[in-house]
Scaffold this motif. Structure first.
Motif, PDB file in Angstrom:
ATOM      1  N   UNK A 112       0.656  -0.968  -0.167  1.00  0.00           N
ATOM      2  CA  UNK A 112      -0.007  -0.048   0.183  1.00  0.00           C
ATOM      3  C   UNK A 112       1.157   0.794  -0.158  1.00  0.00           C
ATOM      4  N   UNK A 113       0.664   1.740  -1.215  1.00  0.00           N
ATOM      5  CA  UNK A 113       1.910   3.356  -1.089  1.00  0.00           C
ATOM      6  C   UNK A 113       0.976   4.550  -1.213  1.00  0.00           C
ATOM      7  N   UNK A 114       1.505   5.267  -0.659  1.00  0.00           N
ATOM      8  CA  UNK A 114       1.205   6.851  -0.558  1.00  0.00           C
ATOM      9  C   UNK A 114       2.535   7.808  -0.499  1.00  0.00           C
ATOM     10  N   UNK A 115       2.306   8.479  -1.253  1.00  0.00           N
ATOM     11  CA  UNK A 115       3.426  10.244  -1.061  1.00  0.00           C
ATOM     12  C   UNK A 115       4.983   9.723  -1.884  1.00  0.00           C
ATOM     13  N   UNK A 116       6.185   9.873  -1.921  1.00  0.00           N
ATOM     14  CA  UNK A 116       6.990   8.815  -3.289  1.00  0.00           C
ATOM     15  C   UNK A 116       7.197   7.804  -2.099  1.00  0.00           C
ATOM     16  N   UNK A 117       7.834   6.598  -3.597  1.00  0.00           N
ATOM     17  CA  UNK A 117       8.171   5.880  -3.826  1.00  0.00           C
ATOM     18  C   UNK A 117       9.122   5.872  -4.725  1.00  0.00           C
ATOM     19  N   UNK A 118      10.433   5.991  -3.791  1.00  0.00           N
ATOM     20  CA  UNK A 118      11.538   6.552  -4.789  1.00  0.00           C
ATOM     21  C   UNK A 118      12.941   5.523  -4.915  1.00  0.00           C
ATOM     22  N   UNK A 119      13.662   4.740  -5.756  1.00  0.00           N
ATOM     23  CA  UNK A 119      14.496   4.729  -6.017  1.00  0.00           C
ATOM     24  C   UNK A 119      14.347   2.693  -5.585  1.00  0.00           C
ATOM     25  N   UNK A 120      15.176   2.872  -4.488  1.00  0.00           N
ATOM     26  CA  UNK A 120      14.875   0.987  -3.578  1.00  0.00           C
ATOM     27  C   UNK A 120      13.941   0.645  -3.224  1.00  0.00           C
ATOM     28  N   UNK A 121      13.495   1.735  -3.102  1.00  0.00           N
ATOM     29  CA  UNK A 121      11.575   1.862  -2.384  1.00  0.00           C
ATOM     30  C   UNK A 121      10.585   1.544  -3.625  1.00  0.00           C
ATOM     31  N   UNK A 122      11.261   1.904  -4.812  1.00  0.00           N
ATOM     32  CA  UNK A 122      10.203   1.726  -5.696  1.00  0.00           C
ATOM     33  C   UNK A 122      10.551   0.490  -6.196  1.00  0.00           C
ATOM     34  N   UNK A 123      11.328  -0.207  -6.654  1.00  0.00           N
ATOM     35  CA  UNK A 123      12.247  -1.145  -5.972  1.00  0.00           C
ATOM     36  C   UNK A 123      10.911  -2.163  -5.471  1.00  0.00           C
ATOM     37  N   UNK A 124      11.012  -1.994  -4.030  1.00  0.00           N
ATOM     38  CA  UNK A 124      10.294  -3.026  -2.868  1.00  0.00           C
ATOM     39  C   UNK A 124       8.648  -2.820  -3.649  1.00  0.00           C
ATOM     40  N   UNK A 125       8.328  -1.907  -4.117  1.00  0.00           N
ATOM     41  CA  UNK A 125       6.946  -1.581  -4.844  1.00  0.00           C
ATOM     42  C   UNK A 125       6.323  -2.664  -5.729  1.00  0.00           C
TER      43      UNK A 125
END
Length: 417
Positions: A112-125
């Motif tokens: 469940x994603x809110x706000x920014x999902x950048x770099x490794x966090x985008x990778x996690x999603x």
């Protein structure tokens, strides 16, 4: 804090844990709790999440939900840590191992994603099976603009979106809006306009519970098939899928599901081993036994005695004065202090058992501390069981509590029965 205790589980609101963990029946909820640095994936957070995705921990659930505290899902790696002298030289390898654990997890993983999902966090999603996002969510792999190409995030990204979209994100550091991420396939569904972060978490949990209504073996087999068929030639994929359908049709859960559909009723799925273990964990906190008999020859009396060996037991029987020396009460609301976490039910299948389950749901909703219901051997109420799971209760049906207590004392896994 947004990760407030549910009405079924009381715990302190503030904690220093990097990942908060709680079970809602068949759903394992992992909440990243590092908002001060925008939930950046530090080395410690990576190792903590890896432990949570270990095979032994995954066995506890049918579905995993990943959420995060604060305004943002995650800012990627912790850049200050990366440039410090104490940075682990294996950081990117350990992070890649985490992403493999998520992607190869045997059960569905929902983010469940809110706000920014950048770099490794985008990778996690991108490594999760399903992503539900707020309208304010943004996805980016901005490494190129700081001189460090997002090499490891590119692995997950190129498997989640078309190659041209991935290249655009990786080379230009362009942020995808939530709508663009939905169109690209990085997001499965979006929350409506005006939804809050609490709404996001609640909807994600409802989604996970819907998934977890299916037998765990079906979810495990389904995900294994999807992974195996990814990128396979058409004929090979159909061969593998046909074999899976043939195996599945021979299993008891498929026979029960098809029969229930034809008979226009809810299926009576077998209780999952993970639910049995969770329910047994509640016994030391007190068990109310509905239908406990004062007659030593009755099965309910023997079960009551077995419970007493492990924790407080409260007989609920309007026709009895006492059971095994404990004063009986007429209903659950009359148990002194309502000091029980589990309700053991000796009632006929169908409406009699359903009425008890609905009483337990109401008590849980009112904050009385009950967290599970156990229907004894031969007792089923599928519609009420479903309502209880949707309310976040642990449900065990058609199993003998005293047998399971003996099994646990003998250290035999539930699957060994």
């Amino acid at each position: 804090a947004r990760f407030a205790p549910s009405k079924f589980e009381r715990r302190p609101r503030r904690t220093m844990a990097l990942v908060l963990e709680r079970c809602f029946g068949r759903v394992l909820h992992l909440h990243i709790n590092s908002p001060k640095n925008l939930n950046a994936l530090s080395g410690l957070l990576i190792s903590t999440l890896s432990e949570k995705f270990s095979p032994s921990n995954v066995k506890r659930a049918s579905v995993i939900l990943v959420t995060s505290e604060g305004k943002h899902f995650g800012a990627g790696h912790d850049l200050s840590e990366m440039t410090s002298g104490s940075c682990d030289p294996q950081l990117f390898r350990t992070c890649s191992e985490l992403m493999e654990l998520v992607a190869n997890c045997e059960i569905p993983v929902v983010a469940a994603v809110q706000g920014c999902a950048f770099a490794a966090s985008c990778q996690l999603a991108a490594s999760c099976d399903v992503v539900i996002a707020m309208r304010n969510a943004r996805f980016s792999t901005p490494g190129a603009k700081i001189g460090l190409f997002c090499s490891t995030p590119s692995v997950a990204l190129t498997r989640a979106v078309p190659s041209k979209v991935a290249a655009d994100m990786l080379f230009t550091a362009r942020e995808l809006t939530a709508d663009e991420a939905l169109q690209a396939g990085l997001v499965s569904r979006l929350m409506p306009e005006g939804a809050s972060m609490e709404d996001l978490e609640a909807e994600a949990l409802r989604m996970c519970r819907r998934m977890a209504e299916a037998p765990r073996e079906v979810l495990v087999g389904g995900k294994a098939l999807l992974r195996a068929n990814a990128g396979e030639p058409l004929h090979a994929a159909y061969e593998r899928a046909s074999e899976a359908m043939e195996r599945g049709l021979s299993r008891g859960v498929a026979r029960e599901g098809i029969t229930a559909f034809l008979e226009k009723r809810l299926p009576s799925w077998p209780t999952e081993d993970l639910e049995i273990e969770q329910a047994l964990d509640l016994v030391p906190d007190g068990v109310a036994v509905v239908g406990a008999s004062p007659n030593p020859m009755r099965p309910s009396h023997g079960v009551f005695l077995a419970i007493q060996q492990m924790g407080p037991a409260y007989p609920v029987n309007p026709s009895a004065d006492e059971v095994a020396g404990v004063p009986a009460v007429a209903d659950l609301a009359s148990v002194p202090g309502r000091a029980f976490a589990l309700v053991n039910v000796f009632r006929a299948s169908g409406d009699p058992a359903a009425q008890v389950i609905d009483d337990v749901i109401a008590m849980a909703a009112a904050g009385h501390g009950v967290r599970g219901v156990w229907l004894q051997l031969g007792v089923r109420a599928p519609a009420a069981e479903k309502r209880a799971r949707e309310a976040g209760l642990i449900v065990v049906a058609d199993r003998c509590l005293s047998v399971e207590l003996r099994r646990r004392r003998s250290h035999v896994p539930a699957a060994g029965l």
